[in-house]
Design an enzyme around this catalytic site. Structure first.
Site, PDB file in Angstrom:
ATOM      1  N   HIS A 147      -2.067  14.270   0.520  1.00  0.00           N
ATOM      2  CA  HIS A 147      -2.332  13.201   1.472  1.00  0.00           C
ATOM      3  C   HIS A 147      -2.322  13.591   2.953  1.00  0.00           C
ATOM      4  O   HIS A 147      -3.213  13.219   3.709  1.00  0.00           O
ATOM      5  CB  HIS A 147      -1.302  12.077   1.231  1.00  0.00           C
ATOM      6  N   SER A 184      -3.785   7.621   7.419  1.00  0.00           N
ATOM      7  CA  SER A 184      -3.231   6.745   6.378  1.00  0.00           C
ATOM      8  C   SER A 184      -3.218   5.288   6.849  1.00  0.00           C
ATOM      9  O   SER A 184      -4.287   4.797   7.263  1.00  0.00           O
ATOM     10  CB  SER A 184      -1.837   7.263   6.005  1.00  0.00           C
ATOM     11  N   ASP A 187      -5.348  13.448  -3.262  1.00  0.00           N
ATOM     12  CA  ASP A 187      -4.522  12.482  -2.529  1.00  0.00           C
ATOM     13  C   ASP A 187      -4.093  11.377  -3.490  1.00  0.00           C
ATOM     14  O   ASP A 187      -4.949  10.683  -4.062  1.00  0.00           O
ATOM     15  CB  ASP A 187      -5.360  11.897  -1.375  1.00  0.00           C
TER      16      ASP A 187
HETATM   17  O1  LIG Z   1       2.756  11.885   7.357  1.00  0.00           O
HETATM   18  C1  LIG Z   1       2.952  10.843   6.688  1.00  0.00           C
HETATM   19  N1  LIG Z   1       1.983  10.067   6.134  1.00  0.00           N
HETATM   20  C2  LIG Z   1       2.552   8.922   5.579  1.00  0.00           C
HETATM   21  C3  LIG Z   1       4.021   9.237   5.470  1.00  0.00           C
HETATM   22  O2  LIG Z   1       4.175  10.335   6.403  1.00  0.00           O
HETATM   23  C4  LIG Z   1       1.948   8.283   4.338  1.00  0.00           C
HETATM   24  C5  LIG Z   1       2.161   6.905   4.924  1.00  0.00           C
HETATM   25  C6  LIG Z   1       1.112   5.818   4.834  1.00  0.00           C
HETATM   26  O3  LIG Z   1       0.678   5.349   5.876  1.00  0.00           O
HETATM   27  N2  LIG Z   1       0.661   5.369   3.608  1.00  0.00           N
HETATM   28  C7  LIG Z   1       1.093   5.940   2.330  1.00  0.00           C
HETATM   29  C8  LIG Z   1       1.581   4.880   1.392  1.00  0.00           C
HETATM   30  C9  LIG Z   1       0.521   3.800   1.201  1.00  0.00           C
HETATM   31  C10 LIG Z   1       1.066   2.768   0.254  1.00  0.00           C
HETATM   32  O4  LIG Z   1       0.082   1.784   0.073  1.00  0.00           O
HETATM   33  C11 LIG Z   1       0.395   0.694  -0.718  1.00  0.00           C
HETATM   34  C12 LIG Z   1       1.597   0.587  -1.406  1.00  0.00           C
HETATM   35  C13 LIG Z   1       1.822  -0.549  -2.195  1.00  0.00           C
HETATM   36  C14 LIG Z   1       0.848  -1.554  -2.254  1.00  0.00           C
HETATM   37  F1  LIG Z   1       1.056  -2.660  -2.990  1.00  0.00           F
HETATM   38  C15 LIG Z   1      -0.338  -1.452  -1.549  1.00  0.00           C
HETATM   39  C16 LIG Z   1      -0.546  -0.308  -0.789  1.00  0.00           C
HETATM   40 CL1  LIG Z   1      -1.997  -0.126   0.105  1.00  0.00          CL
HETATM   41  C17 LIG Z   1       0.164   3.191   2.526  1.00  0.00           C
HETATM   42  C18 LIG Z   1      -0.303   4.256   3.517  1.00  0.00           C
HETATM   43  C19 LIG Z   1       2.265   7.610   6.269  1.00  0.00           C
END
Ligand SMILES: O=C1N[C@]2(CO1)C[C@H](C(=O)N1CCC(COc3ccc(F)cc3Cl)CC1)C2
Length: 320
Positions: free
Chosen positions: A286, A139, A256
């Site tokens: 995800h 992620s 995802d």
């Molecule tokens: O095991 C795990 N995995 C996890 C949690 O626990 C998922 C989390 C992780 O890194 N992301 C999930 C959320 C995502 C939101 O992205 C945005 C939100 C608003 C925006 F304006 C622009 C973007 Cl890009 C970023 C990446 C780590």
């Protein structure tokens, strides 16, 4: 003048702080860093580290970059599997995450995550000179891994990405939300955009429960300023892909809802790597390494097989 106080113990109402050195520095959970494996980053912030050592002397190194709001302890199972291949595995909690210092899920610039990762990688490489090093990212940790590799194109033997943040999900980052985030970032950078819905991270209810009850996971809302850093990161990733030419193993679930699988298709079309493999998991959410058993066991097997054949050839211990 009231009961005797230990030296350094603050008198009520006094503004002086404890001596700010490693002896006294406490983790967000109140544990002294002198009692925790840690490094101090370039800003003097203490980052909690984890190390998984193989029984025999290591044949390769693996650095794991965790995602937004979580912590590196969630990669224990993956790390155990890698030590079974004689990898020395290491990771840290990024600034503002888990047992590391820094306001929760706040970072001044996404580059801090890359800078700290390179610092830790350089430190471990010094202790294990000559070993091939692989980098894993999930992620947001996938974006960190891609940008870390793009700064050191020839330092890594391979890149393993589990549902990496490459393109922001159109739902979570609609053009209106992006515009609003940019405007809000100037007016109310700490405004909360709401937290991740735990039910969309995995179809495995036990894993959702583990995520929800994990005290080291940040369950608060995502600040506008952090969302801006994520947008900044995905823009930087898009620019970095044409320069990524190392072997890549990429895995993504079709369902995802947090990081769009289109980002992984885009990576496959863009990176000039000779070896690039994308495994798509139908209907999976995800967090593929914490999904339904049949998905996560396939993911672990995929990674194990891909790496086993690589380090065999790398150490020349191949067949006759
Ligand atoms: O095991 C795990 N995995 C996890 C949690 O626990 C998922 C989390 C992780 O890194 N992301 C999930 C959320 C995502 C939101 O992205 C945005 C939100 C608003 C925006 F304006 C622009 C973007 Cl890009 C970023 C990446 C780590």
């Amino acid at each position: 003048a009231g009961p005797a106080r230990e030296p350094g113990q603050n008198r009520p109402g006094s503004t002086s702080r404890m001596p700010e050195d490693s002896r006294a520095r406490l983790s967000p959970q109140g544990i002294a860093y002198k009692d925790l494996p840690h490094i101090a980053n370039a800003d003097g912030q203490h980052l909690f580290c984890r190390y998984w050592k193989p029984q025999a002397s290591p044949r390769a190194l693996a650095f794991v970059a965790h995602g937004a709001g979580e912590h590196c302890g969630r990669y224990d199972e993956l790390a155990q599997m890698l030590t079974g291949l004689n990898f020395f595995v290491f990771a840290h909690d990024h600034v503002g995450h888990g047992q590391s210092e820094g306001d929760r899920m706040v970072v001044s610039d996404f580059q801090v995550f890359i800078r700290d990762s390179l610092q830790h990688i350089d430190l471990v490489k010094k202790e294990h000179p000559g070993l091939p090093i692989y980098i894993f990212g999930h992620s947001m940790g996938g974006a960190i891994s891609i940008l870390t590799v793009s700064e050191r194109p020839s330092d890594f033997a391979g890149l393993v990405l589990i549902s990496p943040l490459i393109l922001p999900n159109p739902q979570s980052a609609t053009s209106f939300k992006v515009f609003a985030a940019k405007v809000l970032n100037h007016l109310l950078p700490s405004f909360s955009l709401g937290s991740i819905d735990p039910n969309i991270i995995s179809r495995n209810k036990e894993e959702v429960e583990a995520y929800v009850t994990d005290p080291l996971v940040y369950h608060g809302g995502m600040k506008v300023s952090f969302a801006m850093q994520l947008l900044n990161a995905s823009a930087r990733v898009g620019k970095a892909l044409p320069d990524i030419s190392l072997p890549v193993l990429l895995m993504h679930g079709t369902d995802d809802q947090l990081c769009d699988i289109k980002g992984s298709y885009h990576l496959m079309e863009t990176v000039p790597s000779q070896e690039k493999i994308l495994k798509v998991y139908d209907k999976a959410y995800h967090v593929l390494h914490k999904e339904l058993p049949e998905v996560s066991s396939a993911v672990f097997r995929e990674i194990e097989t891909w790496l086993a054949e690589k380090i065999v050839t790398a150490t020349g211990a191949g067949g006759i």
